[in-house]
Scaffold this active site. Sequence first.
Site, PDB file in Angstrom:
ATOM      1  N   HIS A   1       0.867  -1.638  -0.162  1.00  0.00           N
ATOM      2  CA  HIS A   1       0.090  -0.159   0.348  1.00  0.00           C
ATOM      3  C   HIS A   1       1.122   1.189  -0.194  1.00  0.00           C
ATOM      4  CE1 HIS A   1      -3.761  -2.462   2.103  1.00  0.00           C
ATOM      5  NE2 HIS A   1      -2.943  -3.013   0.545  1.00  0.00           N
TER       6      HIS A   1
ATOM      7  N   GLU B   1       1.182   4.070   1.927  1.00  0.00           N
ATOM      8  CA  GLU B   1       1.659   4.048   3.216  1.00  0.00           C
ATOM      9  C   GLU B   1       2.771   3.283   3.708  1.00  0.00           C
ATOM     10  OE1 GLU B   1      -3.150   4.123   4.415  1.00  0.00           O
ATOM     11  OE2 GLU B   1      -1.168   3.416   2.691  1.00  0.00           O
TER      12      GLU B   1
ATOM     13  N   CYS C   1      -5.754   1.933   5.803  1.00  0.00           N
ATOM     14  CA  CYS C   1      -6.612   0.678   6.828  1.00  0.00           C
ATOM     15  C   CYS C   1      -5.549  -0.610   8.207  1.00  0.00           C
ATOM     16  CB  CYS C   1      -6.286  -0.480   5.155  1.00  0.00           C
ATOM     17  SG  CYS C   1      -4.550  -1.559   5.303  1.00  0.00           S
TER      18      CYS C   1
ATOM     19  N   CYS D   1      -1.410  -1.117   7.593  1.00  0.00           N
ATOM     20  CA  CYS D   1      -0.988   0.587   7.997  1.00  0.00           C
ATOM     21  C   CYS D   1      -1.289   1.671   8.564  1.00  0.00           C
ATOM     22  CB  CYS D   1      -1.376   1.326   6.020  1.00  0.00           C
ATOM     23  SG  CYS D   1      -1.746   0.427   4.541  1.00  0.00           S
TER      24      CYS D   1
END
Length: 202
Positions: free
Chosen positions: A59, A61, A89, A92
Site C-alpha cells: 500500500h 503508506e 487500513c 497500514c
Amino acid sequence: MDPESTRQADEAAMRIALDQAQNAWLAGEVPVGAVIMRQGQVIATGYNRPITTHDPTAHAEIVALRHAATLLENYRLPECELFVTLEPCAMCAMALMHARFKRVVFAATDPKTGVAGSVTDLFALPQLNHHTHILGGVLAEPASAMLKQFFAERRAQIKAERDARRALASQQALRGMDVIEHELLEGDEPLMPLPQVIEDPE
C-alpha cells in the site's frame, strides 16, 4: 505554527500525495498516494502498487514507510508525519503506530476498510502504548473524485471487454452457421454433424 500555516502546510503535503496517487493510476493501480514529512521536508513518497509488485502489503503508506525507514536508518520515526490520500487500513495503521509516527493526515474516508474512524478507530484504542494524532478530510474532494473516476473507468472497461467477448462469440457462432449452410447448398457433407430427426414409428 499557527492554525492557518498548519492548514496550508498540510494541503501542500497532501498535493504531493495526490501526485503520487496519479502515479498509481498510470500504473493501473488504485490511485492512493502517500508522502512522509519531517520538519517540513519530504523524506519519502509512495503509491499503491500491490498488483504490479505482486505484494499484498504494498500500500502507499507501507511503500513510503519502508523508504523513510531505510533512508533514516531507523525503524522508529517519531518525528515524522504521513499524508495519504485515503484513510489507512488496519495493516497500514498498525505499521505506522509501530513506527511511532507522531501524526497521520488523510484525505478521503474509506467506509469499507478505513480504521481511522470509519469502520473503527485503531488509533484511539487506549490499550495501545502509542497514540498517533489523526486528522482527516484534508483535500478530501479531489482525492475522492480521483478514486471515483478511476473506478468508473475500470467498470466501463470491464463492461466493454465483456461486451467484446460476447460479440466475438456471437460472430463465431454465426460464421459456423454460414459454413453449414454453404456446405449444404454445395451438396457436400456438412463440416459439423446436423441433428437427425427420428420419426416415431406408428
